[in-house]
Write an enzyme that holds these catalytic residues in place. Structure first.
Site, PDB file in Angstrom:
ATOM      1  CB  THR A 177      -0.925   0.024   1.228  1.00 61.28           C
ATOM      2  OG1 THR A 177      -1.902  -0.989   1.089  1.00 61.28           O
ATOM      3  CG2 THR A 177      -1.654   1.340   1.359  1.00 61.28           C
ATOM      4  CD  GLU A 188      -7.219  11.681  -0.065  1.00 58.50           C
ATOM      5  OE1 GLU A 188      -6.345  11.895  -0.919  1.00 58.50           O
ATOM      6  OE2 GLU A 188      -8.305  11.119  -0.311  1.00 58.50           O
ATOM      7  CB  SER A 208      -9.874  21.796  -8.821  1.00 60.73           C
ATOM      8  OG  SER A 208     -10.938  20.921  -9.105  1.00 60.73           O
TER       9      SER A 208
END
Length: 433
Positions: free
Chosen positions: A218, A305, A433
Site C-alpha cells: 500500500t 484524507e 482542480s
C-alpha cells in the site's frame, strides 16, 4: 517549500502522538537529495533520490492491481542483486501512460546511471560503472496524465549535485515531504536493534493519505537498514511483516496502481551472516522491522484524507485469521460506520450490519461488541445496563477502538482505519482542480 518545524513536529490531533517524529540521523551507505522539478504550480520539493554508493541489497512488494504504473513494470523487469539508486517523483503516477511512460523510465535510468557513474569517479577510490538496470523508481500522483519526462530530466543534474552523504532529521524530513501528494505531514519512523552482537539501524519513510487499501502493498513506503542481509531473506522478512502492518490498513478501500513497499540493506553493519529467516540472530531485527512498518502504516491512516478519528478494529476468537481480517475490513470500509464515527455517534447497529455483510459464518449467541472499554453486546444481545450517553462521551475521543469477539475459535486480526468527514469529499472532489 519552506518547512515550519515548530508546526510540523507538533501534533495536530487531540491526544495523538502521530505528530511526533523520531530523530532519524545518519545511516551508512545511504545518500539523499531532494529538489523541485516544478511538477506542481509552486516550488515545493517533488523529486527525491536515494543513492546507495556501494550498492544495496533489496526487496519489494508491489500492488496486485491488474492495472499497474509504468515504474512498477520497470522495477519488476530488473533482476540485479544490488541496486544503486531509488528515484521518487510526486504529482504524476506514470500510470496508464503506455509505452511512452515506460520509455521515460528507461531513458531516466540511463541518464541517472551515467551521472552516478561519473559521480563514482569523482568521489570514490575504486569507482564502478552503474547500470541503468540498477536504478529503481517510485511514482505517485494523478493517473493517466503524460509523464513529465522533460521536467524531471532537466533537474537530474541538480538533484545529483546536491546529494548529501551524511543525513540528519532535516534531510530525512525533506525526503518524506518530497514524496507527499494529499498528505498533510511527512511520515518517518526508526528502530535500532541487534543482529547477533552487531547494532543495526532500520529507518523508514512513507507517503499515503488516500486511495489506501492494501493488496500485497500500500502507498509508497521505503525502509533503509545498514544490516547485511541477502535479498531472498529480505523478501521473506518484508512479506511476513507487511501482513499485519501495511496489509492491515484502509482509508477508503481503494488499491492504487502504484503501491510499493521496498527495503534496502547497505551491508555496512558487518553483522554475522544470516542463513535463513528462522535464524535466531535475526529475531530482534524481525521484530523491529515490524515496529517500523506498523508505525508508518498507522501514520498513513492517521493522515487519511480529511480524517478526524484514528480507528482500531480488533476482531477476536475467529475460526481463522482470514475470517477475522474479512470482518475487520468489512467494518473498516463501511461508509456508514465511518460516517457515524465522524459524527461521534455510538451507532453500534452499523457494526452489526458490517459483520453480517462480511459473509463470515458466526454463532450469534456468542457475539460480543465493545467500544473502548464499554461493552455493548454480549452473547448476541444488547447488555441490560447499556448507557448510550456514556458510550457517546467515549466517541468524542480522537482514538476509537472497536472490539468484536466471535467466540468460535482462537484466531484474531487487527485492522486500522479512519473516519469519513466532509473534508474527504472536498479533497477528492477538488483533487485535480
Amino acid at each position: 517549500m519552506g518547512i515550519n518545524f515548530k508546526n510540523l513536529f507538533s501534533s495536530q490531533k487531540n491526544k495523538s502522538t502521530m505528530g511526533d517524529y523520531q530523530n532519524l540521523d545518519h545511516i551508512d551507505g545511504v545518500a539523499i537529495s531532494t529538489v523541485s522539478a516544478n511538477l506542481y504550480s509552486n516550488s515545493r520539493d517533488d523529486l527525491v533520490i536515494f543513492y546507495f554508493r556501494d550498492g544495496a541489497n533489496h526487496a519489494s512488494a508491489y500492488t496486485q492491481s491488474t492495472i499497474v504504473s509504468e515504474n512498477i513494470k520497470w522495477n519488476k523487469n530488473q533482476r540485479n542483486e544490488k541496486v544503486y539508486s531509488l528515484v521518487v517523483n510526486t504529482r504524476n503516477a506514470n500510470a496508464f501512460t503506455g509505452v511512452k511512460g515506460y520509455q521515460s523510465m528507461q531513458k531516466l535510468a540511463e541518464l541517472i546511471s551515467l551521472k552516478l557513474t561519473e559521480k563514482q569517479k569523482e568521489d570514490d577510490n575504486n569507482p564502478i560503472t552503474i547500470l541503468s538496470e540498477q536504478i529503481l523508481f517510485g511514482c505517485t500522483g494523478t493517473i493517466g496524465e503524460t509523464f513529465p519526462y522533460e521536467k524531471i530530466k532537466k533537474n537530474i543534474p541538480k538533484l545529483l549535485d546536491q546529494i548529501k552523504y551524511t543525513q540528519n532529521k532535516f534531510i530525512w524530513t525533506k525526503a518524506a515531504l518530497g514524496m507527499m501528494t494529499t498528505d498533510t505531514k511527512p511520515k518517518l519512523a526508526m528502530e535500532e536493534c541487534f543482529i547477533g552482537s552487531s547494532k543495526v539501524k532500520i529507518y523508514g519513510i512513507a507517503k499515503g493519505s488516500g486511495m489506501i487499501q492494501p493488496n500485497m502493498a500500500t502507498t509508497l513506503c521505503y525502509i533503509f537498514t545498514d544490516a547485511k542481509i541477502p535479498n531472498d531473506i529480505l523478501k521473506k522478512l518484508l512479506l511476513k511483516n507487511i501482513s499485519n502492518t501495511f496489509n492491515a490498513i484502509t482509508c477508503d478501500s481503494d488499491t492504487s496502481t502504484n503501491d510499493m513497499v521496498s527495503i534496502f540493506a547497505t551491508n555496512k553493519a558487518n553483522n554475522q551472516k544470516i542463513n535463513s529467516i528462522s535464524d535466531k540472530k535475526i529475531f530482534d531485527f524481525d521484530k523491529s522491522l515490524n515496529q517500523v512498518l506498523l508505525n508508518l502504516a498507522k501514520r498513513v491512516v492517521a493522515d487519511g484524507e480529511g480524517a478526524s478519528k484514528f480507528i482500531t478494529i480488533n476482531v477476536k476468537n475467529c475460526h481463522s485469521e482470514k475470517d477475522a481480517r474479512t470482518i475487520g475490513f468489512s467494518i473498516a470500509n463501511s461508509p456508514l460506520v465511518k460516517t457515524a464515527i465522524a459524527g461521534e455517534d455510538p451507532n453500534w447497529g452499523r457494526i452489526v450490519m458490517a459483520i453480517g455483510k462480511s459473509g463470515i459464518e458466526i454463532d450469534l449467541t456468542k457475539l460480543s461488541i465493545k467500544f473502548g472499554e464499554h461493552k455493548i453486546v454480549a452473547n448476541g444481545k444488547l447488555i441490560e445496563k447499556y448507557d448510550e450517553s456514556i458510550v457517546g462521551d467515549y466517541m468524542k475521543n480522537y482514538a476509537i477502538e472497536i472490539e468484536v469477539e466471535l467466540g468460535i475459535g482462537k484466531k484474531s486480526f487487527t485492522t486500522y482505519t479512519m473516519d469519513f468527514t466532509k473534508k474527504y469529499i472536498e479533497i477528492n472532489a477538488d483533487y485535480r482542480s
